[in-house]
Design an enzyme around this catalytic site. Structure first.
Site, PDB file in Angstrom:
ATOM      1  N   GLY A  46       0.845  -1.041  -0.097  1.00 10.60           N
ATOM      2  CA  GLY A  46       0.157  -0.041  -0.125  1.00 10.60           C
ATOM      3  C   GLY A  46       0.893   1.212  -0.030  1.00 10.60           C
ATOM      4  N   GLN A  51       2.847  10.043   1.198  1.00 14.46           N
ATOM      5  CA  GLN A  51       4.281   9.291   1.329  1.00 14.46           C
ATOM      6  C   GLN A  51       5.176   9.687   0.209  1.00 14.46           C
ATOM      7  OE1 GLN A  51       2.166   5.260   1.964  1.00 14.46           O
ATOM      8  NE2 GLN A  51       4.182   5.019   2.891  1.00 14.46           N
ATOM      9  N   CYS A  91       5.763  -0.200   7.185  1.00 13.20           N
ATOM     10  CA  CYS A  91       5.528   0.878   6.347  1.00 13.20           C
ATOM     11  C   CYS A  91       6.657   1.218   5.512  1.00 13.20           C
ATOM     12  CB  CYS A  91       5.080   2.024   7.308  1.00 13.20           C
ATOM     13  SG  CYS A  91       4.688   3.451   6.519  1.00 13.20           S
ATOM     14  N   LEU A  92       6.477   1.548   4.214  1.00 13.85           N
ATOM     15  CA  LEU A  92       7.621   1.937   3.516  1.00 13.85           C
ATOM     16  C   LEU A  92       8.181   3.200   3.922  1.00 13.85           C
ATOM     17  CD1 LEU A  92       5.985   1.258  -0.175  1.00 13.85           C
ATOM     18  CD2 LEU A  92       7.707  -0.266   1.150  1.00 13.85           C
ATOM     19  N   HIS A 133      -4.615   1.827   8.011  1.00 11.63           N
ATOM     20  CA  HIS A 133      -3.263   2.289   7.727  1.00 11.63           C
ATOM     21  C   HIS A 133      -3.073   3.467   6.662  1.00 11.63           C
ATOM     22  CE1 HIS A 133       1.771   1.534   7.996  1.00 11.63           C
ATOM     23  NE2 HIS A 133       1.417   2.039   6.848  1.00 11.63           N
ATOM     24  N   GLU A 134      -3.271   3.208   5.637  1.00  9.77           N
ATOM     25  CA  GLU A 134      -2.950   4.046   4.538  1.00  9.77           C
ATOM     26  C   GLU A 134      -4.255   5.511   4.943  1.00  9.77           C
ATOM     27  OE1 GLU A 134      -1.150   3.802   2.681  1.00  9.77           O
ATOM     28  OE2 GLU A 134      -0.734   1.765   2.954  1.00  9.77           O
ATOM     29  N   HIS A 137      -2.362   7.775   6.949  1.00  8.64           N
ATOM     30  CA  HIS A 137      -1.115   8.419   6.209  1.00  8.64           C
ATOM     31  C   HIS A 137      -1.940   9.902   5.659  1.00  8.64           C
ATOM     32  CE1 HIS A 137       2.352   6.329   5.979  1.00  8.64           C
ATOM     33  NE2 HIS A 137       2.065   5.133   5.650  1.00  8.64           N
TER      34      HIS A 137
HETATM   35 ZN    ZN Z   1       2.607   3.313   5.639  1.00 11.00          ZN
END
Ligand code: ZN
Length: 169
Positions: A46, A51, A91-92, A133-134, A137
């Site tokens: 995701g 991000q 998480c990236l 989670h997204e 963000h």
């Molecule tokens: Zn993330």
């Protein structure tokens, strides 16, 4: 299509609250394509526009084993939540950190698809975790915000050290 650099914790741009998309136009679809390519290249499941430094409410996800079922959520809003689940998240934008986070077990989400059509999604399990989670963000929130203060202090120190190492000649 192009890869976009992914911001990493504690970059302040990750704390920006993303604005809703008013019209799903060619520019938004180009952003979606770049985000999808960036997510696949980084082997993530995701990615939220915040991000990659774009403060618009756009999310791409792909939880399929073959990585061939892209899901696009524009202006996602959770309309119902139910139950509790604890899942290990990564998480990236927070490399090498995996921690357990408590989330709703089931959610209902309203969103626009890449054609600008209103859609509804009922999600549970990993999909529900990923969507929550997204959306966090998009609100400037990271999964590490749910951790104990002690763990957060440790992460900040580690991230500071990583940045110093990267900027060293
Ligand atoms: Zn993330």
């Amino acid at each position: 299509m192009a890869l976009i650099p992914i911001l990493t914790y504690p970059d302040p741009r990750l704390r920006e609250k993303a604005r809703p998309v008013e019209v799903v136009d060619a520019a938004i679809r180009a952003l979606i394509d770049d985000m999808a390519q960036t997510m696949y290249a980084a082997k993530g499941i995701g990615l939220a526009a915040t991000q990659v430094g774009v403060a618009r409410r756009v999310v791409v996800m792909d939880l399929s084993p073959e990585h061939d079922q892209l899901q696009v959520l524009i202006n996602p809003t959770i309309t119902a939540r139910d139950g509790v689940q604890v899942c290990e998240e990564g998480c990236l934008s927070v490399p090498e950190v995996f921690e357990e986070v408590e989330r709703a077990e089931r959610i209902a989400v309203n969103y626009l698809d890449r054609d600008g059509q209103a859609q509804q999604l009922d999600a549970d399990g990993l999909l529900a975790v990923c969507v929550q989670h997204e959306i966090d963000h998009l609100d400037g929130k990271l999964f590490v915000d749910y951790l104990s203060r002690l763990k957060q202090d440790r992460l900040r120190k580690k991230a500071g050290k990583r940045q110093r190492d990267e900027t060293r000649p």
